[in-house]
Design an enzyme around this catalytic site. Structure first.
Site, PDB file in Angstrom:
ATOM      1  N   CYS A 114      -4.288  16.531   1.033  1.00 24.86           N
ATOM      2  CA  CYS A 114      -3.060  16.515   1.852  1.00 24.86           C
ATOM      3  C   CYS A 114      -2.010  17.499   1.348  1.00 24.86           C
ATOM      4  O   CYS A 114      -1.037  17.792   2.049  1.00 24.86           O
ATOM      5  CB  CYS A 114      -2.491  15.110   1.901  1.00 24.86           C
ATOM      6  SG  CYS A 114      -3.658  13.930   2.609  1.00 24.86           S
ATOM      7  N   HIS A 254       4.972  15.445   3.706  1.00 20.27           N
ATOM      8  CA  HIS A 254       3.644  15.043   4.166  1.00 20.27           C
ATOM      9  C   HIS A 254       3.777  13.667   4.820  1.00 20.27           C
ATOM     10  O   HIS A 254       4.440  12.778   4.292  1.00 20.27           O
ATOM     11  CB  HIS A 254       2.683  14.991   2.979  1.00 20.27           C
ATOM     12  CG  HIS A 254       1.369  14.377   3.335  1.00 20.27           C
ATOM     13  ND1 HIS A 254       0.672  14.748   4.458  1.00 20.27           N
ATOM     14  CD2 HIS A 254       0.647  13.394   2.731  1.00 20.27           C
ATOM     15  CE1 HIS A 254      -0.435  14.035   4.530  1.00 20.27           C
ATOM     16  NE2 HIS A 254      -0.475  13.202   3.499  1.00 20.27           N
ATOM     17  N   ASN A 284      -1.632  10.120   9.395  1.00 15.78           N
ATOM     18  CA  ASN A 284      -1.773  11.099   8.320  1.00 15.78           C
ATOM     19  C   ASN A 284      -2.855  12.110   8.725  1.00 15.78           C
ATOM     20  O   ASN A 284      -4.040  11.783   8.743  1.00 15.78           O
ATOM     21  CB  ASN A 284      -2.159  10.363   7.031  1.00 15.78           C
ATOM     22  CG  ASN A 284      -2.355  11.284   5.841  1.00 15.78           C
ATOM     23  OD1 ASN A 284      -2.425  12.507   5.991  1.00 15.78           O
ATOM     24  ND2 ASN A 284      -2.462  10.704   4.663  1.00 15.78           N
TER      25      ASN A 284
HETATM   26  N1  COA Z   1      -4.455  -4.618   8.604  1.00 16.75           N
HETATM   27  C1  COA Z   1      -4.151  -5.829   8.133  1.00 16.75           C
HETATM   28  N2  COA Z   1      -4.144  -6.118   6.833  1.00 16.75           N
HETATM   29  C2  COA Z   1      -4.467  -5.140   5.983  1.00 16.75           C
HETATM   30  C3  COA Z   1      -4.792  -3.847   6.402  1.00 16.75           C
HETATM   31  C4  COA Z   1      -4.789  -3.609   7.783  1.00 16.75           C
HETATM   32  N3  COA Z   1      -5.082  -2.410   8.294  1.00 16.75           N
HETATM   33  N4  COA Z   1      -5.047  -3.085   5.333  1.00 16.75           N
HETATM   34  C5  COA Z   1      -4.884  -3.861   4.255  1.00 16.75           C
HETATM   35  N5  COA Z   1      -4.541  -5.107   4.648  1.00 16.75           N
HETATM   36  C6  COA Z   1      -4.285  -6.286   3.822  1.00 16.75           C
HETATM   37  C7  COA Z   1      -4.915  -6.174   2.463  1.00 16.75           C
HETATM   38  O1  COA Z   1      -6.263  -6.538   2.516  1.00 16.75           O
HETATM   39  C8  COA Z   1      -4.082  -7.151   1.664  1.00 16.75           C
HETATM   40  O2  COA Z   1      -4.552  -8.431   1.924  1.00 16.75           O
HETATM   41  P1  COA Z   1      -4.689  -9.494   0.734  1.00 16.75           P
HETATM   42  O3  COA Z   1      -3.295  -9.662   0.199  1.00 16.75           O
HETATM   43  O4  COA Z   1      -5.229 -10.685   1.440  1.00 16.75           O
HETATM   44  O5  COA Z   1      -5.619  -8.865  -0.241  1.00 16.75           O
HETATM   45  C9  COA Z   1      -2.693  -7.022   2.295  1.00 16.75           C
HETATM   46  O6  COA Z   1      -2.902  -6.385   3.567  1.00 16.75           O
HETATM   47  C10 COA Z   1      -1.737  -6.210   1.479  1.00 16.75           C
HETATM   48  O7  COA Z   1      -2.376  -5.047   1.048  1.00 16.75           O
HETATM   49  P2  COA Z   1      -1.643  -3.951   0.215  1.00 16.75           P
HETATM   50  O8  COA Z   1      -2.617  -2.901  -0.174  1.00 16.75           O
HETATM   51  O9  COA Z   1      -0.814  -4.566  -0.857  1.00 16.75           O
HETATM   52  O10 COA Z   1      -0.637  -3.392   1.332  1.00 16.75           O
HETATM   53  P3  COA Z   1       0.433  -2.277   1.170  1.00 16.75           P
HETATM   54  O11 COA Z   1       1.729  -2.777   1.634  1.00 16.75           O
HETATM   55  O12 COA Z   1       0.356  -1.602  -0.166  1.00 16.75           O
HETATM   56  O13 COA Z   1      -0.059  -1.207   2.245  1.00 16.75           O
HETATM   57  C11 COA Z   1      -1.218   0.861   2.375  1.00 16.75           C
HETATM   58  C12 COA Z   1      -1.335  -0.633   2.135  1.00 16.75           C
HETATM   59  C13 COA Z   1      -2.597   1.457   2.270  1.00 16.75           C
HETATM   60  C14 COA Z   1      -0.659   1.062   3.755  1.00 16.75           C
HETATM   61  C15 COA Z   1      -0.274   1.489   1.323  1.00 16.75           C
HETATM   62  O14 COA Z   1      -0.632   1.059   0.043  1.00 16.75           O
HETATM   63  C16 COA Z   1      -0.280   2.967   1.355  1.00 16.75           C
HETATM   64  O15 COA Z   1       0.150   3.574   2.321  1.00 16.75           O
HETATM   65  N6  COA Z   1      -0.719   3.611   0.259  1.00 16.75           N
HETATM   66  C17 COA Z   1      -0.751   5.035   0.187  1.00 16.75           C
HETATM   67  C18 COA Z   1      -1.942   5.538   0.925  1.00 16.75           C
HETATM   68  C19 COA Z   1      -1.835   6.989   1.245  1.00 16.75           C
HETATM   69  O16 COA Z   1      -0.785   7.496   1.518  1.00 16.75           O
HETATM   70  N7  COA Z   1      -2.968   7.665   1.243  1.00 16.75           N
HETATM   71  C20 COA Z   1      -3.037   9.014   1.605  1.00 16.75           C
HETATM   72  C21 COA Z   1      -2.520   9.857   0.527  1.00 16.75           C
HETATM   73  S1  COA Z   1      -2.368  11.511   1.056  1.00 16.75           S
END
Ligand code: COA
Length: 327
Positions: A114, A254, A284
Site C-alpha cells: 500500500c 492511504h 482499501n
Molecule cells: N464483521 C463482523 N465482525 C468482524 C469482522 C467483520 N467483517 N471482522 C472481524 N470481526 C470480529 C472479530 O472476529 C472480533 O470478534 P471476537 O471479538 O469475537 O474475536 C471482533 O470483530 C473484533 O475484532 P478486532 O480485530 O478487534 O476489530 P477491530 O476493531 O480491530 O477492527 C480491523 C478490525 C481489521 C478493521 C482493524 O483492525 C484494521 O483496520 N486493522 C488495520 C488493517 C489494515 O489497514 N490493513 C491494510 C494495511 S495497508
C-alpha cells in the site's frame, strides 16, 4: 530554481462493479453496521473477469497522459506500483507499455504494497532530479479482489480494486515534489502478506488446500503500527522542510481505515477536514488509493497552484512513507 518533478497530469480508473457492505452480508458473517463502524467503508469496486491489474493501470494512464497533454512517445519511463501484477513476470509496467505502444523506454514494477505509490514517485523523482530523464508515468494499481479470501470476514471487507496514475515532468519553477521519505521494517513482514504462489510455497495442491494464495493479516497489530508510522511519516516530512501542519492545504493519506486516519489526525492535531477521504466508496485499493484520492482532489478543485499537499502511506513489508508536493 532547482529541477523538480511536477505532476502535470492525473488519471484514475475504477471498475464499474460495486460491491456494497450489504452484498457482503450475504457472503460472510458480517454486517453493514460493523464494517462502517470499524472501517468507514460502505462499498468497493471489483474488477470484471476480463480485467487484470495492467488493464486498470492502462486506463488510469491514458487519462493522466490526456490530462498532461502529452503522447506516450513523450515518456522516458513507466513505473507501476503493485503487489497484484497480472503475472509474476513480466512486470505490469511492461504490459502497460505494450498497450501504450511505446518502444525504446524502460518500464518496471515496484513492490511496496500500500506504500507502493509513494515509493514509485520517490524513485521517479530521483531520475528526474538527477537530470537523467525528463518525463515519467507513475501508476499505482491493484486488484485485491483476486487475492483476498472471500470466506475470511477479517480481510475481505477491507479491500477493493482500482488504479491511479500521474505524469511527472521536470520543472524549474519551484513546483513539484519537494521531498520524499521512505521507511520499511522487514521484521514485521508477517503482519500482512500472501504466503503462497511464490518460490517459498509454489502454486500447487497443498497451497490451495491451505488457502495460502490469499492475503493474511494481523489486523489489530497492523492498525497500531499504521497509526504510528503514518504519524511519523507526516512528522518527518514537515520537520525536514521547516513546515507545520498548518502549512499543508490537503493531507492525502492511504485509505485503509477511517479510524486509522482519525487517530493520526488526533495525534498530530490535524482536523479531519484537512484529510482527503474516499475510502467509504472504494475501500482499501492498496497502491492505487493515494493516486485515486489525489485525482479526485484535483478534479474537485481542492488543490490550487502552489498549495502544499502531503501524501502518506503504510503497507505490507512493512513499508511506510510520505511525499511533500508543492502543487
Ligand atoms: N464483521 C463482523 N465482525 C468482524 C469482522 C467483520 N467483517 N471482522 C472481524 N470481526 C470480529 C472479530 O472476529 C472480533 O470478534 P471476537 O471479538 O469475537 O474475536 C471482533 O470483530 C473484533 O475484532 P478486532 O480485530 O478487534 O476489530 P477491530 O476493531 O480491530 O477492527 C480491523 C478490525 C481489521 C478493521 C482493524 O483492525 C484494521 O483496520 N486493522 C488495520 C488493517 C489494515 O489497514 N490493513 C491494510 C494495511 S495497508
Amino acid at each position: 530554481m532547482p529541477v523538480r518533478s511536477r505532476i502535470i497530469g492525473v488519471g484514475s480508473y475504477l471498475p464499474t462493479k460495486i460491491l456494497t457492505n450489504h452484498d457482503l452480508e450475504r457472503e460472510v458473517d458480517t454486517s453493514d453496521e460493523w464494517i462502517l463502524d470499524r472501517t468507514g467503508i460502505r462499498e468497493r469496486r471489483i474488477a470484471s473477469e476480463e480485467e487484470a491489474t495492467s488493464d486498470l493501470a492502462f486506463n488510469a494512464a491514458k487519462e493522466a497522459l490526456k490530462g498532461a497533454g502529452i503522447k506516450p512517445e513523450d515518456l522516458d519511463f513507466i513505473i507501476v506500483a503493485t503487489v497484484t501484477p497480472d503475472m509474476l513476470f513480466p512486470s505490469s509496467a511492461c504490459l502497460v507499455q505494450q498497450r501504450l505502444g511505446v518502444k525504446g523506454i524502460f518500464a518496471f514494477d515496484i513492490s511496496a504494497a500500500c506504500s507502493g505509490f509513494i515509493y514509485a514517485i520517490s524513485v521517479a523523482d530521483q531520475y528526474i532530479r538527477s537530470g537523467i530523464h525528463r518525463t515519467g508515468l507513475v501508476i499505482g494499481a491493484d486488484t485485491f479482489s483476486r487475492v483476498v479470501d472471500w470466506t475470511d470476514r477479517n480481510t475481505c471487507v477491507l479491500f477493493g480494486d482500482g488504479a491511479g496514475a500521474v505524469v511527472l515532468q521536470a520543472d524549474y519553477n519551484g513546483r513539484g515534489i519537494i521531498s520524499t521519505h521512505l521507511y520499511s521494517d522487514g521484521t514485521l513482514w508477517d503482519f500482512l502478506y500472501i504466503p503462497g504462489g511464490g518460490s517459498r510455497i509454489p502454486p500447487g495442491e497443498e497451497m490451495v488446500k491451505k488457502r495460502l494464495q490469499y492475503v493474511k493479516m494481523r489486523g489489530n497489530e497492523t492498525f497500531k503500527v499504521a497509526v504510528n508510522t503514518m504519524s511519523e511519516a507526516i512528522g518527518e516530512a514537515l520537520k525536514s522542510n521547516g513546515l507545520t501542519s498548518a502549512d499543508i492545504k490537503l493531507f492525502i493519506p492511504h485509505q485503509a481505515n477511517l479510524r486509522i486516519i482519525q487517530a493520526v489526525g488526533k495525534r498530530l492535531n490535524i482536523p479531519m477536514e484537512r484529510f482527503k477521504i474516499n475510502l467509504d466508496r472504494y475501500g482499501n485499493t492498496s497502491a492505487a488509493s493515494i493516486p485515486i484520492a489525489l485525482y479526485e482532489a484535483v478534479m474537485e478543485g481542492e488543490i490550487k497552484e502552489d498549495d502544499y499537499i502531503l501524501l502518506e502511506a503504510f503497507g505490507g513489508g512493512l513499508t511506510w512513507g510520505s511525499a511533500l508536493i508543492r502543487w
